[in-house]
Structures are given as C-alpha cells and as structure tokens.
Motif scaffolding. Sequence first.
Motif, PDB file in Angstrom:
ATOM      1  N   ALA A 103      34.819  45.925  34.699  1.00  8.87           N
ATOM      2  CA  ALA A 103      33.610  46.025  35.502  1.00  8.87           C
ATOM      3  C   ALA A 103      33.543  44.860  36.455  1.00  8.87           C
ATOM      4  CB  ALA A 103      32.365  46.058  34.623  1.00  8.87           C
ATOM      5  N   GLY A 104      32.953  45.092  37.596  1.00  9.69           N
ATOM      6  CA  GLY A 104      32.746  44.036  38.575  1.00  9.69           C
ATOM      7  C   GLY A 104      31.259  43.761  38.698  1.00  9.69           C
ATOM      8  N   PRO A 105      30.880  43.021  39.720  1.00  8.29           N
ATOM      9  CA  PRO A 105      29.471  42.720  39.945  1.00  8.29           C
ATOM     10  C   PRO A 105      28.627  44.000  40.033  1.00  8.29           C
ATOM     11  CG  PRO A 105      30.848  41.444  41.425  1.00  8.29           C
ATOM     12  CD  PRO A 105      31.744  42.418  40.729  1.00  8.29           C
ATOM     13  N   HIS A 106      27.428  43.912  39.539  1.00  2.00           N
ATOM     14  CA  HIS A 106      26.470  45.019  39.586  1.00  2.00           C
ATOM     15  C   HIS A 106      26.977  46.266  38.893  1.00  2.00           C
ATOM     16  CE1 HIS A 106      24.297  42.478  42.336  1.00  2.00           C
ATOM     17  NE2 HIS A 106      25.354  42.419  43.129  1.00  2.00           N
ATOM     18  N   GLY A 107      27.844  46.084  37.895  1.00  2.00           N
ATOM     19  CA  GLY A 107      28.314  47.204  37.093  1.00  2.00           C
ATOM     20  C   GLY A 107      29.331  48.095  37.791  1.00  2.00           C
TER      21      GLY A 107
END
Length: 110
Positions: A103-107
């Motif tokens: 996962a990256g930023p903000h899901g």
Amino acid sequence: MSVVKINSVTVPEDKRERFEERFRGRAGAVETTPGFEWFELLRPAEGTDRYLVYTRWESQEAYEAWQTSQDFDRAHDGGGDTLAPAAERSQNHLESYEVVQSAGPHGEKS
C-alpha cells in the motif's frame, strides 16, 4: 508478481562512511533496467550493524537479467576505486521475497 531482494551487509563501523560514499557514487544503471521498480539503501540505526540494500523487481526474471548483465558487474566491482574494499571485506547475505500485498499513501495499492 513483484519480487524483493534484500542484501544484508555487515559493514565495520570504520568502513561505513566509505560504504555509503560508494553507493552515492554509483552509476545508477539499475534505474534504467527493464523490470526495475525500487531501490533503497538502509543504514543501521540501533541494535544492528547491518545495512540493508533493498531492490524491488517486476519479476524474478527481471532481477536475473540484471544480475547477469554487464551493468551489474560494473556496479559491483567497485570500478577499481578505493571504495571497493569497504564492501569486499564485509559479510553479506541475500534474501528473496515475493510481494503479497502493498500500500502507498492514502491506501493506494501498487
């Protein structure tokens, strides 16, 4: 499925600055290699004396193509400079992983 290669490198304290300098001076050829996704050099903070060299590849085949390339050889021979011994006299261990979930930023999923 992406694969991750983590090279755990024990570097004597008096060689750490030279080891990091070697990475700062690297040619960057890996970034243009087909299938390459990510690179990080992680410095030990506390409780260990091992650096981690993290690379992520789109497949095992992409990693193997890099590993057998002339660019790989040039990146790992130290270019004949005085920095090479910092890695050569160190102990290292390569581990391999498959990415199951990320996962990256903000899901955001990758």
